[in-house]
Motif scaffolding. Structure first.
Motif, PDB file in Angstrom:
ATOM      1  N   SER A   8      47.269  40.430  45.784  1.00  0.00           N
ATOM      2  CA  SER A   8      46.751  38.772  46.169  1.00  0.00           C
ATOM      3  C   SER A   8      46.280  38.043  45.182  1.00  0.00           C
ATOM      4  O   SER A   8      45.893  37.257  45.446  1.00  0.00           O
ATOM      5  CB  SER A   8      45.734  39.294  47.229  1.00  0.00           C
ATOM      6  N   ILE A   9      45.813  39.084  44.103  1.00  0.00           N
ATOM      7  CA  ILE A   9      45.304  38.099  42.734  1.00  0.00           C
ATOM      8  C   ILE A   9      46.699  38.036  41.814  1.00  0.00           C
ATOM      9  O   ILE A   9      47.252  39.247  41.724  1.00  0.00           O
ATOM     10  CB  ILE A   9      44.257  39.043  42.251  1.00  0.00           C
ATOM     11  N   TYR A  53      32.782  37.136  48.567  1.00  0.00           N
ATOM     12  CA  TYR A  53      33.614  37.344  49.954  1.00  0.00           C
ATOM     13  C   TYR A  53      32.762  36.507  51.111  1.00  0.00           C
ATOM     14  O   TYR A  53      31.642  36.550  51.231  1.00  0.00           O
ATOM     15  CB  TYR A  53      33.562  38.983  50.403  1.00  0.00           C
ATOM     16  N   VAL A 106      43.856  33.432  43.923  1.00  0.00           N
ATOM     17  CA  VAL A 106      43.856  34.368  45.257  1.00  0.00           C
ATOM     18  C   VAL A 106      44.802  33.942  46.223  1.00  0.00           C
ATOM     19  O   VAL A 106      44.556  32.733  46.535  1.00  0.00           O
ATOM     20  CB  VAL A 106      42.313  34.739  45.613  1.00  0.00           C
ATOM     21  N   CYS A 146      45.140  38.839  51.174  1.00  0.00           N
ATOM     22  CA  CYS A 146      43.706  39.627  51.182  1.00  0.00           C
ATOM     23  C   CYS A 146      43.167  40.552  52.308  1.00  0.00           C
ATOM     24  O   CYS A 146      43.349  39.939  53.438  1.00  0.00           O
ATOM     25  CB  CYS A 146      42.757  38.881  50.536  1.00  0.00           C
ATOM     26  N   ILE A 147      43.058  41.815  52.225  1.00  0.00           N
ATOM     27  CA  ILE A 147      42.392  42.599  53.315  1.00  0.00           C
ATOM     28  C   ILE A 147      41.019  42.680  53.210  1.00  0.00           C
ATOM     29  O   ILE A 147      40.404  43.473  54.129  1.00  0.00           O
ATOM     30  CB  ILE A 147      43.063  43.837  53.620  1.00  0.00           C
ATOM     31  N   GLY A 148      40.348  42.238  52.241  1.00  0.00           N
ATOM     32  CA  GLY A 148      39.152  42.299  52.360  1.00  0.00           C
ATOM     33  C   GLY A 148      38.318  43.633  51.900  1.00  0.00           C
ATOM     34  O   GLY A 148      37.324  44.301  52.312  1.00  0.00           O
ATOM     35  N   CYS A 149      39.278  44.610  50.827  1.00  0.00           N
ATOM     36  CA  CYS A 149      38.648  45.709  50.404  1.00  0.00           C
ATOM     37  C   CYS A 149      37.701  45.909  49.521  1.00  0.00           C
ATOM     38  O   CYS A 149      37.207  46.986  49.244  1.00  0.00           O
ATOM     39  CB  CYS A 149      39.945  46.755  49.981  1.00  0.00           C
ATOM     40  N   HIS A 150      37.378  44.893  48.750  1.00  0.00           N
ATOM     41  CA  HIS A 150      36.314  44.694  47.769  1.00  0.00           C
ATOM     42  C   HIS A 150      36.405  45.560  46.647  1.00  0.00           C
ATOM     43  O   HIS A 150      35.601  45.808  45.852  1.00  0.00           O
ATOM     44  CB  HIS A 150      34.983  45.178  48.494  1.00  0.00           C
ATOM     45  N   TYR A 151      37.971  46.071  46.456  1.00  0.00           N
ATOM     46  CA  TYR A 151      38.061  46.739  45.176  1.00  0.00           C
ATOM     47  C   TYR A 151      37.958  46.052  44.069  1.00  0.00           C
ATOM     48  O   TYR A 151      37.461  46.167  43.034  1.00  0.00           O
ATOM     49  CB  TYR A 151      39.597  47.221  45.465  1.00  0.00           C
ATOM     50  N   CYS A 152      38.232  44.447  44.249  1.00  0.00           N
ATOM     51  CA  CYS A 152      38.399  43.478  43.013  1.00  0.00           C
ATOM     52  C   CYS A 152      36.780  43.470  42.623  1.00  0.00           C
ATOM     53  O   CYS A 152      36.392  43.305  41.268  1.00  0.00           O
ATOM     54  CB  CYS A 152      38.827  42.231  43.410  1.00  0.00           C
ATOM     55  N   CYS A 210      44.021  45.232  42.933  1.00  0.00           N
ATOM     56  CA  CYS A 210      44.281  44.825  44.118  1.00  0.00           C
ATOM     57  C   CYS A 210      45.597  45.364  44.765  1.00  0.00           C
ATOM     58  O   CYS A 210      46.649  45.135  44.342  1.00  0.00           O
ATOM     59  CB  CYS A 210      44.339  43.309  44.036  1.00  0.00           C
ATOM     60  N   PRO A 211      45.388  46.066  45.972  1.00  0.00           N
ATOM     61  CA  PRO A 211      46.691  46.687  46.551  1.00  0.00           C
ATOM     62  C   PRO A 211      47.638  45.847  46.934  1.00  0.00           C
ATOM     63  O   PRO A 211      48.864  46.203  46.968  1.00  0.00           O
ATOM     64  CB  PRO A 211      45.940  47.580  47.650  1.00  0.00           C
ATOM     65  N   CYS A 212      47.097  44.789  47.450  1.00  0.00           N
ATOM     66  CA  CYS A 212      48.111  43.569  48.129  1.00  0.00           C
ATOM     67  C   CYS A 212      48.926  42.545  47.095  1.00  0.00           C
ATOM     68  O   CYS A 212      49.458  41.774  47.595  1.00  0.00           O
ATOM     69  CB  CYS A 212      47.563  42.971  49.253  1.00  0.00           C
ATOM     70  N   MET A 272      38.270  37.685  49.872  1.00  0.00           N
ATOM     71  CA  MET A 272      37.878  37.247  48.529  1.00  0.00           C
ATOM     72  C   MET A 272      38.266  35.627  48.348  1.00  0.00           C
ATOM     73  O   MET A 272      39.143  35.333  48.587  1.00  0.00           O
ATOM     74  CB  MET A 272      38.487  38.307  47.536  1.00  0.00           C
TER      75      MET A 272
HETATM   76  S1  SF4 Z   1      39.481  42.153  48.554  1.00  0.00           S
HETATM   77 FE1  SF4 Z   1      40.133  41.828  46.295  1.00  0.00          FE
HETATM   78  S2  SF4 Z   1      41.325  43.686  46.033  1.00  0.00           S
HETATM   79 FE2  SF4 Z   1      40.896  43.869  47.885  1.00  0.00          FE
HETATM   80  S3  SF4 Z   1      42.846  42.770  48.963  1.00  0.00           S
HETATM   81 FE3  SF4 Z   1      41.421  41.160  48.807  1.00  0.00          FE
HETATM   82  S4  SF4 Z   1      41.722  40.290  46.519  1.00  0.00           S
HETATM   83 FE4  SF4 Z   1      42.888  42.252  46.764  1.00  0.00          FE
END
Ligand code: SF4
Ligand code: SF4
Lengths: 345, 200
Positions: free
Chosen positions: B76-77, B110, B88, B93-99, B72-74, B116
């Motif tokens: 947030s987790i 999401y 979370v 959270c920016i909603g990048c779905h990387y997690c 998670c870049p931010c 998330m």
């Molecule tokens: S979508 Fe997941 S990885 Fe991306 S910022 Fe939100 S919690 Fe972090």
């Protein structure tokens, strides 16, 4: 008897915008490398073709990274403005997304500076390769802000580095361009233990080869048409492109081979790549990005520069195929990626 | 570091009725059609003609080495030091779905706003309800019983400090647990069973 069931998780966490971003990031880094190579040769030769390629290289590299950054933002499903807070929000240095964002920002600044130094100032090019200056000039005239171009000319001449600093900027820029392309691979391969297609050893060289070959194709094709680039230079860069494509083909073959021995997730990925849309993408990518360009090049070599196959149109079509293949590769990597299943026994 | 909390799941007691997932949605106000903080699936095991169907109920495993947290870049987790619950911060959270790519258990979901959310072991209610909450307490000390545990008709799911869960579990289930990153003890009563590791 084996007694187990497989629980397959969700797929397709990312959409086409991520594929476009990875493609544009790769081609931007590749265009930067082509510009750097042309600059190096240009310093040792008085052939003006190298200067054209250099200027187009910086300009196209800048254009693609700007558009690419916007497509990256477009894929985010969260509040759009939150992403602009990245200098304060992206604080997790174990995440390639956070590290990569800073690589993109630094690279964008360097390529913008290189583009301005090359296309503005007292010795600015009047030919089409000076496009950024022409655009600013046109915009200034339309918006009645004619001091903008003077400011950029003045600034370019006063900040353009010389001597050792110039060398540092050149070397640092190349390092950043490679980092940009490699990071787009690491962004995926950071979760390779969950996604067998995103192999951590093979994805970085695959992305570097694909980005570089597409970068050569784009910069040389644009210079060919816009500045009527000497066909001798086009041929030399075309041969370099062919060598990179061969390397790319070898890495892709190795990547596909790893899927034959990688467990359930890999087997399912292979199934996806050998049927339906996955197969179309794979065949399209291999034909457009690898086979056809090499066949065209081989035919041009055999039949000579006077043949119809060596025409400007055919050569441009070859470069177009390379760029298409590079995009199809990113689509393939995003849309056929499968996560490992949970094994229920 | 405080005592780590986790889930305990015994598939032999699960009848696949979905009471856990439905009660989870009710407790946390999740979309009845889409959001699946807890999922129940019938997984077919064996090979024809010796085939059987095994109900599995699964949520976020509050992994000991949470891969979602790493990507998670931010930031947030967060895996909480005090009780090991993975929470979370939805405000960052920016909603990048990387997690979503990194999670071995398909736990992140999401919502329409793209942010998330996932199981927070009921230390709070609603999406993001766990973030910033005080350490998890047991029911007798005032802590809320997780909705899934409360509503499981067969008593297949339990939650609590890992040391307590281990005492209830079979040796085989505990051995399996020690090898997995997930903070869930999966009961393995059947012959030849080794629960659900995720690696291929
Ligand atoms: S979508 Fe997941 S990885 Fe991306 S910022 Fe939100 S919690 Fe972090
Ligand atoms: S199960 Fe998934 S969401 Fe939960 S802690 Fe593990 S990786 Fe994170």
């Amino acid at each position: 008897m084996t007694s187990f069931g497989l629980w397959w998780g969700g797929v397709g966490h990312w959409d086409v915008f991520v594929a476009i971003y990875l493609f544009l990031g790769g081609i931007s880094g590749g265009a930067f490398l082509v510009a750097s190579i042309a600059e190096w040769f240009g310093e040792r030769s008085d052939h003006e073709g190298y200067d054209f390629i250099t200027r187009w290289g910086w300009t196209l590299s800048f254009g693609t990274i700007v558009v690419g950054s916007w497509t990256l933002l477009a894929h985010l499903s969260g509040p759009f403005l939150r992403a602009f807070m990245f200098p304060v929000k992206f604080t997790n240095w174990t995440s390639w997304m956070a590290i990569g964002t800073w690589v993109v920002v630094t690279f964008s600044l360097v390529v913008m500076a290189r583009m301005i130094w090359a296309t503005f100032g007292a010795e600015a090019a009047e030919d089409p390769s000076g496009l950024p200056r022409h655009v600013v000039d046109r915009l200034g005239n339309n918006l009645l802000v004619d001091w903008g171009i003077d400011l950029l000319d003045w600034g370019a001449d006063r900040t353009r580095p010389t001597g050792l600093l110039r060398r540092l900027v050149q070397v640092g820029g190349v390092a950043l361009a490679v980092m940009l392309v490699v990071y787009t691979a690491l962004l995926l391969s950071a979760v390779s233990w969950m996604v067998p297609l995103w192999n951590e050893t093979l994805l970085p060289p695959l992305f570097v080869a694909s980005g570089f070959s597409a970068g050569i194709a784009m910069v040389v094709a644009v210079t060919y048409w816009q500045n009527d680039l000497d066909s001798h230079l086009v041929h030399r860069f075309g041969l370099l492109d062919d060598a990179v494509i061969v390397a790319e083909a070898l890495v892709l073959a190795a990547l596909l081979y790893t899927l034959t021995t990688g467990g359930y997730g890999a087997a399912r990925t292979l199934d996806g790549l050998t049927s339906g849309t996955g197969l179309l993408l794979l065949v399209g990518m291999i034909s457009a990005g690898l086979l056809l360009p090499l066949v065209i090049s081989a035919a041009q070599q055999l039949l000579g520069s006077e043949s119809a196959l060596a025409s400007k149109r055919v050569t441009t079509a070859k470069f177009g195929l390379v760029i298409t293949g590079s995009f199809l590769l990113r689509l393939l990597l995003i849309f056929t990626a499968v996560q490992q299943p949970i094994i229920v026994t | 570091m405080g005592e780590q909390w986790g889930f305990y799941f015994d598939s032999d007691k699960c009848i696949g009725c979905h009471a856990c997932s439905v009660s989870c949605k009710q407790r946390h106000g999740r979309d009845p059609e889409q959001d699946e903080w807890r999922t129940v699936k019938n997984v077919t095991t064996g090979e024809f003609p010796d085939v059987s169907s095994l109900p599995i109920s699964m949520s976020c495993m509050h992994c000991s080495d949470a891969p979602c947290e790493k990507v998670c870049p931010c930031n947030s987790i967060q895996k909480r030091e005090e009780d090991g619950i993975v929470v979370v911060d939805r405000d960052s959270c920016i909603g990048c779905h990387y997690c979503g790519w990194a999670c071995p258990y398909g736990a992140p979901t999401y919502d329409d706003g793209g942010i998330m959310s996932k199981c927070n072991l009921c230390i709070g209610e609603g999406p993001g309800g766990g973030y910033g909450m005080p350490p998890r307490e047991e029911q007798e000390d005032g802590g809320a019983q997780p909705a899934c545990v409360d509503n499981c008709v067969g008593g297949a799911i339990e939650a609590g400090p890992v040391s307590e869960l281990k005492e209830k579990a079979s040796t085989k289930a505990v051995e399996q647990f020690e090898q997995e990153p997930a903070n869930v003890i999966v009961e393995a009563n059947r012959e030849d069973t080794n629960a659900f590791p995720y690696e291929a």
